[in-house]
Enzyme design. Structure first.
Site, PDB file in Angstrom:
ATOM      1  N   LYS A 150      13.825 -26.752   9.232  1.00 21.59           N
ATOM      2  CA  LYS A 150      14.099 -27.279  10.573  1.00 21.59           C
ATOM      3  C   LYS A 150      13.001 -28.270  10.906  1.00 21.59           C
ATOM      4  O   LYS A 150      11.816 -28.011  10.616  1.00 21.59           O
ATOM      5  CB  LYS A 150      14.097 -26.113  11.570  1.00 21.59           C
ATOM      6  CG  LYS A 150      14.397 -26.504  13.016  1.00 21.59           C
ATOM      7  CD  LYS A 150      14.422 -25.268  13.909  1.00 21.59           C
ATOM      8  CE  LYS A 150      14.829 -25.591  15.339  1.00 21.59           C
ATOM      9  NZ  LYS A 150      14.853 -24.382  16.206  1.00 21.59           N
ATOM     10  N   SER A 187      19.119 -23.885  18.787  1.00 23.69           N
ATOM     11  CA  SER A 187      18.680 -25.222  18.448  1.00 23.69           C
ATOM     12  C   SER A 187      18.603 -25.473  16.941  1.00 23.69           C
ATOM     13  O   SER A 187      18.498 -26.623  16.524  1.00 23.69           O
ATOM     14  CB  SER A 187      17.299 -25.472  19.068  1.00 23.69           C
ATOM     15  OG  SER A 187      16.346 -24.579  18.511  1.00 23.69           O
ATOM     16  N   SER A 243      17.756 -19.228  18.931  1.00 25.08           N
ATOM     17  CA  SER A 243      18.035 -20.420  18.121  1.00 25.08           C
ATOM     18  C   SER A 243      18.189 -20.212  16.624  1.00 25.08           C
ATOM     19  O   SER A 243      18.549 -21.151  15.918  1.00 25.08           O
ATOM     20  CB  SER A 243      16.962 -21.477  18.360  1.00 25.08           C
ATOM     21  OG  SER A 243      17.245 -22.152  19.550  1.00 25.08           O
TER      22      SER A 243
HETATM   23  N1  GLN Z   1      19.187 -21.793  23.985  1.00 26.73           N
HETATM   24  C1  GLN Z   1      17.864 -21.414  24.339  1.00 26.73           C
HETATM   25  C2  GLN Z   1      17.181 -22.562  25.046  1.00 26.73           C
HETATM   26  O1  GLN Z   1      17.805 -23.550  25.210  1.00 26.73           O
HETATM   27  C3  GLN Z   1      17.105 -20.960  23.139  1.00 26.73           C
HETATM   28  C4  GLN Z   1      16.496 -22.045  22.349  1.00 26.73           C
HETATM   29  C5  GLN Z   1      15.634 -21.543  21.218  1.00 26.73           C
HETATM   30  O2  GLN Z   1      15.700 -20.387  20.851  1.00 26.73           O
HETATM   31  N2  GLN Z   1      14.805 -22.431  20.696  1.00 26.73           N
HETATM   32  O3  GLN Z   1      16.059 -22.486  25.418  1.00 26.73           O
END
Ligand code: GLN
Length: 501
Positions: free
Chosen positions: A79, A160, A184
């Site tokens: 990532k 994400s 994420s």
């Molecule tokens: N969807 C969550 C957010 O937007 C989690 C994102 C994540 O785990 N990086 O913050």
């Protein structure tokens, strides 16, 4: 090339048996990644074939000298939230943001180093798309365009870590790294039909992970199977003195833990004695019927394998959303203050004065979701509001963690859905960020408590889209989660299904 593609465990076996070389394996993957069809997915932000092939060559030489470890020569992609030493890898690091365009990291993240040539000897194929600074649930917040879901190109892959999940699902890579702050790893794994695990907070080092919310951020693998995740997580985890919140624990062999027989287990009932708690709040009446059906079917399989299902409660589940969306932006607003156009990041052209330099650099470099979070975070931390928001959220966070401990008196593992629906259509939540926040309801509680959680493919729902079963364990019980997931995958074939493209 026969045998040059496959999952992590399979490739590792064929490499060890010298049926295939790492150079052949890496070349086969680079070819697929370069195809028009794969490029249309948008999963990769950067690929460096030259460095990858050189690393593969080195891996083959290491094997010839008898110095290969179990993962040596197996490809992986990261990532783009993990920094990668530019001089070593040729790879940029952007965190999905315009802010970091042109940034060249002088070092590797600990996770990257441990998996790579300095550690396990895996070969880095490239960097994967993600929501900007890991803020999002659909990958649509990336400054470099969306990622398409390999199961249906009109849908999001989740976020994400959307590029990571899509790349594994589309078989562009055997495995990928991801990060999970509020879901994420688990949610994109669920949306793309792959297996992903977010370990206990502190198990993987955050050194070299571009920070979003430091008290929540954790790294973990996404792969086809629980076994592949166990292999990767064993290699990437472990104490690191450069991360102040790294857990000081001896390294664990999760692959061995995954295979260790439970007491009282028999061949047909490997999960005998395992108590799986079902929080009633994870099965609300409004849960989409297709998701509920798939999750129930997976639970029935776990029961057949010997597990017992018990009813439990996590009464503050709903509060996880406001608590997370106070704490995460608060930490983000502080973490992102370093991107000022001076020390890091995009710098505006010809600013009139210092204030203009800061203002224009930041307003040009950050995308809308990141700006929204910086504003929320700054607000909840400001004098006069701190007690009402941030402090309250911290207190509730503790209570959410306590609720889990009460549950773990009655069960060994907690199960439920990962997300309330299957992957939604691209653009479906445009202009309505709160809609996306609400969809995080089942992943946020474990994040706030710092507990390990995983997503395991559990069949399909609406439109033939994958559904994930979430398993949550107590602190450092990754072995239990992987054991249960592995047993399920030995008995079912949901994890083997591939998108038809
Ligand atoms: N969807 C969550 C957010 O937007 C989690 C994102 C994540 O785990 N990086 O913050």
């Amino acid at each position: 090339m026969n045998g040059a593609k496959g999952g992590v465990a399979g490739l590792a076996r064929r490499l060890a048996a010298r049926e295939v070389s790492s150079v052949e394996v890496v070349r086969a993957h680079l070819d697929v990644i370069a195809s028009v069809e794969s490029r249309a997915l948008g999963a990769f932000l950067a690929v460096d074939a030259e460095h990858a092939l050189a690393d593969a060559q080195a891996a083959d030489e290491r094997r010839a000298r008898g110095e290969a470890g179990p993962l040596t020569g197996v490809p992986v992609a990261h990532k783009d939230i993990f920094v990668t030493d530019h001089a070593r890898s040729g790879l940029p690091t952007t965190a999905g943001s315009k802010m970091l365009v042109g940034y060249q990291s002088p070092f590797d993240a600990t996770v990257v180093a441990r998996l790579g040539t300095a550690g396990a000897g895996m070969v880095t194929l490239g960097k994967l798309n993600c929501d900007e600074f890991a803020m999002g649930s659909s990958n649509e917040n990336s400054a470099f365009g969306p990622v398409l879901n390999p199961w249906d190109a009109t849908r999001v892959p989740g976020g994400s870590s959307g590029g990571s999940a899509a790349a594994v699902a589309a078989r562009l890579v055997p495995a990928a790294t991801g990060t999970d702050t509020g879901g994420s790893i688990r949610q994109p794994a669920s949306f793309c039909g792959v297996t992903g695990i977010k370990p206990t907070y502190g198990l993987c080092s955050r050194w070299g992970m571009v920070a979003f919310a430091s008290s929540l951020d954790q790294a973990g693998p996404l792969a086809r199977t629980a076994e592949d995740c166990a292999l990767l997580l064993s290699a990437m985890s472990g104490f690191d003195a450069r991360d102040a919140t790294s857990a000081e624990r001896p390294p664990v062999d999760l692959h061995a833990a995954m295979q260790t027989q439970r007491e009282g287990a028999t061949a047909g009932r490997p999960l005998a004695g395992l108590r799986i708690g079902l929080p009633k709040e994870f099965f609300p009446a409004a849960l989409a019927a297709d998701v509920a059906g798939a999750v129930r079917a997976a639970l029935a399989e776990l029961e057949k394998l010997g597990a017992t299902l018990v009813d439990v409660s996590l009464p503050r589940t709903e509060l996880a959303i406001p608590v997370y969306y106070i704490i995460a932006p608060a930490e983000a607003s502080s973490n992102l203050s370093r991107f000022d156009g001076v020390r890091y990041g995009h710098r505006t052209a010809a600013p009139a004065d210092l204030m203009a330099l800061y203002k224009h650099s930041r307003s040009e470099g950050f995308g809308p979701e990141v700006k929204r979070r910086i504003m929320i975070g700054t607000y909840v931390l400001s004098h006069g509001y701190y007690d009402a928001y941030y402090l309250q959220a911290q207190k509730l966070r503790r209570m959410i963690a306590d609720d889990f401990q009460a549950c773990f008196k009655q069960c060994d593992v907690i199960a439920g859905p990962v997300a309330p629906t299957v992957a939604w259509r691209l653009g479906a939540q445009a202009g309505d960020p709160v809609k996306a926040y609400l969809a995080d309801i089942f992943t946020l509680p474990a994040s706030l408590a710092g507990l390990p959680g995983m997503s395991v493919p559990a069949g399909t729902g609406e439109g033939g889209m994958p559904v994930g079963l979430q398993l949550i364990g107590n602190y450092f019980a990754e072995g239990t989660l992987l054991h249960a997931a592995h047993a399920l995958q030995q008995a079912t074939d949901w994890h083997l299904r591939e998108p038809q493209r």
